[in-house]
Design an enzyme around this catalytic site. Sequence first.
Site, PDB file in Angstrom:
ATOM      1  CE  LYS A 103      -4.004  -2.016   2.317  1.00 35.57           C
ATOM      2  NZ  LYS A 103      -5.015  -1.910   3.362  1.00 35.57           N
ATOM      3  CG  ASP A 109      -7.989   0.410   3.566  1.00 37.40           C
ATOM      4  OD1 ASP A 109      -8.854  -0.401   3.192  1.00 37.40           O
ATOM      5  OD2 ASP A 109      -6.761   0.165   3.525  1.00 37.40           O
TER       6      ASP A 109
HETATM    7  P1  NAP Z   1       0.871  -3.550   9.456  1.00 38.25           P
HETATM    8  O1  NAP Z   1       1.155  -2.359   8.595  1.00 38.25           O
HETATM    9  O2  NAP Z   1       1.752  -4.724   9.389  1.00 38.25           O
HETATM   10  O3  NAP Z   1       0.784  -2.999  10.958  1.00 38.25           O
HETATM   11  C1  NAP Z   1       0.387  -3.756  12.029  1.00 38.25           C
HETATM   12  C2  NAP Z   1       0.910  -3.095  13.313  1.00 38.25           C
HETATM   13  O4  NAP Z   1       0.526  -3.935  14.379  1.00 38.25           O
HETATM   14  C3  NAP Z   1       2.426  -2.997  13.371  1.00 38.25           C
HETATM   15  O5  NAP Z   1       2.863  -1.792  12.832  1.00 38.25           O
HETATM   16  C4  NAP Z   1       2.710  -3.120  14.848  1.00 38.25           C
HETATM   17  O6  NAP Z   1       2.638  -1.849  15.479  1.00 38.25           O
HETATM   18  C5  NAP Z   1       1.544  -3.935  15.367  1.00 38.25           C
HETATM   19  N1  NAP Z   1       1.944  -5.336  15.592  1.00 38.25           N
HETATM   20  C6  NAP Z   1       2.413  -6.220  14.686  1.00 38.25           C
HETATM   21  N2  NAP Z   1       2.658  -7.408  15.276  1.00 38.25           N
HETATM   22  C7  NAP Z   1       2.339  -7.256  16.578  1.00 38.25           C
HETATM   23  C8  NAP Z   1       2.392  -8.109  17.708  1.00 38.25           C
HETATM   24  N3  NAP Z   1       2.805  -9.375  17.602  1.00 38.25           N
HETATM   25  N4  NAP Z   1       1.990  -7.622  18.896  1.00 38.25           N
HETATM   26  C9  NAP Z   1       1.551  -6.334  19.027  1.00 38.25           C
HETATM   27  N5  NAP Z   1       1.484  -5.492  17.979  1.00 38.25           N
HETATM   28  C10 NAP Z   1       1.875  -5.940  16.787  1.00 38.25           C
HETATM   29  O7  NAP Z   1      -0.583  -4.103   9.152  1.00 38.25           O
HETATM   30  P2  NAP Z   1      -1.865  -3.247   8.763  1.00 38.25           P
HETATM   31  O8  NAP Z   1      -2.007  -3.210   7.310  1.00 38.25           O
HETATM   32  O9  NAP Z   1      -1.852  -1.989   9.539  1.00 38.25           O
HETATM   33  O10 NAP Z   1      -3.033  -4.214   9.314  1.00 38.25           O
HETATM   34  C11 NAP Z   1      -3.238  -4.381  10.683  1.00 38.25           C
HETATM   35  C12 NAP Z   1      -4.446  -5.306  10.899  1.00 38.25           C
HETATM   36  O11 NAP Z   1      -5.613  -4.698  10.353  1.00 38.25           O
HETATM   37  C13 NAP Z   1      -4.302  -6.649  10.204  1.00 38.25           C
HETATM   38  O12 NAP Z   1      -4.869  -7.631  11.028  1.00 38.25           O
HETATM   39  C14 NAP Z   1      -5.111  -6.483   8.929  1.00 38.25           C
HETATM   40  O13 NAP Z   1      -5.615  -7.696   8.469  1.00 38.25           O
HETATM   41  C15 NAP Z   1      -6.234  -5.586   9.432  1.00 38.25           C
HETATM   42  N6  NAP Z   1      -6.825  -4.786   8.359  1.00 38.25           N
HETATM   43  C16 NAP Z   1      -8.147  -4.970   8.097  1.00 38.25           C
HETATM   44  C17 NAP Z   1      -8.762  -4.224   7.116  1.00 38.25           C
HETATM   45  C18 NAP Z   1     -10.217  -4.427   6.855  1.00 38.25           C
HETATM   46  O14 NAP Z   1     -10.702  -4.008   5.803  1.00 38.25           O
HETATM   47  N7  NAP Z   1     -10.934  -5.021   7.751  1.00 38.25           N
HETATM   48  C19 NAP Z   1      -8.028  -3.272   6.376  1.00 38.25           C
HETATM   49  C20 NAP Z   1      -6.670  -3.102   6.693  1.00 38.25           C
HETATM   50  C21 NAP Z   1      -6.079  -3.880   7.681  1.00 38.25           C
HETATM   51  P3  NAP Z   1       3.723  -1.435  16.629  1.00 38.25           P
HETATM   52  O15 NAP Z   1       5.039  -1.873  16.089  1.00 38.25           O
HETATM   53  O16 NAP Z   1       3.540   0.018  16.713  1.00 38.25           O
HETATM   54  O17 NAP Z   1       3.355  -2.141  17.887  1.00 38.25           O
END
Ligand code: NAP
Length: 404
Positions: free
Chosen positions: A56, A93
Site C-alpha cells: 500500500k 480504507d
Molecule cells: P501492518 O502495517 O503490518 O501494521 C500492524 C501493526 O501492528 C504494526 O505496525 C505493529 O505496530 C503492530 N503489531 C504487529 N505485530 C504485533 C504483535 N505481535 N503484537 C503487538 N502489535 C503488533 O498491518 P496493517 O495493514 O496496519 O493491518 C493491521 C491489521 O488490520 C491486520 O490484522 C489487517 O488484516 C487488518 N486490516 C483490516 C482491514 C479491513 O478491511 N478489515 C483493512 C486493513 C487492515 P507497533 O510496532 O507500533 O506495535
Amino acid sequence: MNCGLLGRHLTHSYSPQIHSHLGTYPYGLFEIEPEDLKDFFTKKAFDGINITIPYKKAAVSYCDSLSPQAQRLGSVNTVVKTEDGKLIGHNTDYFGFASLLQKSTLSVSGKKVLVLGSGGASVTVEAVLHEQKADVVIISRNGENNYQNLHLHKDASVIVNATPVGMYPNNGVSPVDLSLFPKLEGVIDLIYNPARTKLLLEAESRGLIAENGLWMLVAQAKESAEWFTGAKISDDKISHIYQLLKLQMENLILIGMPGCGKSTVGKRLAEITGRKFIDADAAITEKVGISIPEIFAKGGENAFRSIEISVLSEICKGSGLVIATGGGCVTKKENYPILHQNGRIIWLKRDISALPTDGRPLSQSNDLTEMYHKRAPLYQSFADLTVDNNAQQEETAERILGGL
Ligand code: NAP
C-alpha cells in the site's frame, strides 16, 4: 475492464467474491514478489486494481497522481488507469473504516480512543477518528504509549485493534486486558477472521459494543468499485454483501444430548449448503488413534475432555463448516469461546426416550434423564438457536436453515 487485487499472499482473499457482487468486471489475483513490483506497474496490464499487504505504501511512488485522501495517508489501496495510461491512486480504507465506525453506533467525539498498532491501517483509523474529534492515543510496542503503561489510559471509551494479534491462525490471543478500562463502551477489531477475536469475545462478554473488520472490508471494496466503474453504488450494497459473507464464513455448530442426531442432521445440512462436515468425536478418535470408549477406559472423562478442548480449538478456527460436537462439550465452559468465535451454535433437541446409548460410555453409565436435566441449562446458555429434532432429518435441516 480488467481489475484485481495486488499483494504478496492472496490465497485466502475474499475480494474476488465481494467484487463479483459489485460489478461485472473480471477480478483476478496478482501475487507479486517485491522485486517484480516495478515491472507490474510499468506494464500496467490492468484497468483498476486494489492493493493489499505489503504494497500500500510502495504503490504511492508508481502513481501519477493521488486523491487527497491517499496523499494525506501516504497509502494507496486502489489504483485506476485513465484512458491516457496515467495511474491515479486512492485510499478507500478511509471510507471503509468511517463506515464501520458508523455501523458500530459508537460516538467518539471528545472521547479517548486507543488505537492498537502503528502500521498502515492504524494511520487510516487515526485520520478518521481525528476527523470525528476523538482524543486518539496510539498504543505501539516501542512507542511512548505502550502495553506496559496502559494504566495511563484507564479513561479510554473505545479501543480499535489495528494489529494482527488474534488473527487466524493465531486465534485465542488478545493484545490487551479489557478489565483495565472501566469506562469502555466498545471495541472495534479490524480483523475479520475469526469473526470474534479473543478481544471481541471479551468485549461481548462485558456487554460492550463489539465489531469486527468485515464491514470495513466490504465498504472499502464498494468505494473501489465506484472508482473502477465510474458509477455510484448504493450504500445498501454494503449491508447486503456483508450479510452474505458473514453467513458463508460462519460455522454451523450442532450441540445436544448424545444420540440427538447431530451427525445425521449435520451431514444433511452440509449437503444442502455445500459445506464441509466435521464430526468432532471422529476427529478426536483420529487424533489419538483409539476409540472414545477406550479413551474413557484409560484416562476417564477428564482425559477425554482435555483432548476434546484441543481438537475443538483447531476445528473451530475453520470457517464455513458444519460441525457436530460431542454431547458433553458444554460441560466445559472453555469450549464456549472456542465454538462461538466463528460459529452459530444450534441446540438439537430430541425426546430422551428416543436417544440411543450404544457405544456411548457416559450414556450407558448414567441416567439419561438426570444427565439431560444437568445439561439442559448448559445447552441453553451456549445456543444461538434451538431446534426440535423429533421429526425427519430433512425437516430439521430446513428448520435450522430457516432460523439462520
Ligand atoms: P501492518 O502495517 O503490518 O501494521 C500492524 C501493526 O501492528 C504494526 O505496525 C505493529 O505496530 C503492530 N503489531 C504487529 N505485530 C504485533 C504483535 N505481535 N503484537 C503487538 N502489535 C503488533 O498491518 P496493517 O495493514 O496496519 O493491518 C493491521 C491489521 O488490520 C491486520 O490484522 C489487517 O488484516 C487488518 N486490516 C483490516 C482491514 C479491513 O478491511 N478489515 C483493512 C486493513 C487492515 P507497533 O510496532 O507500533 O506495535
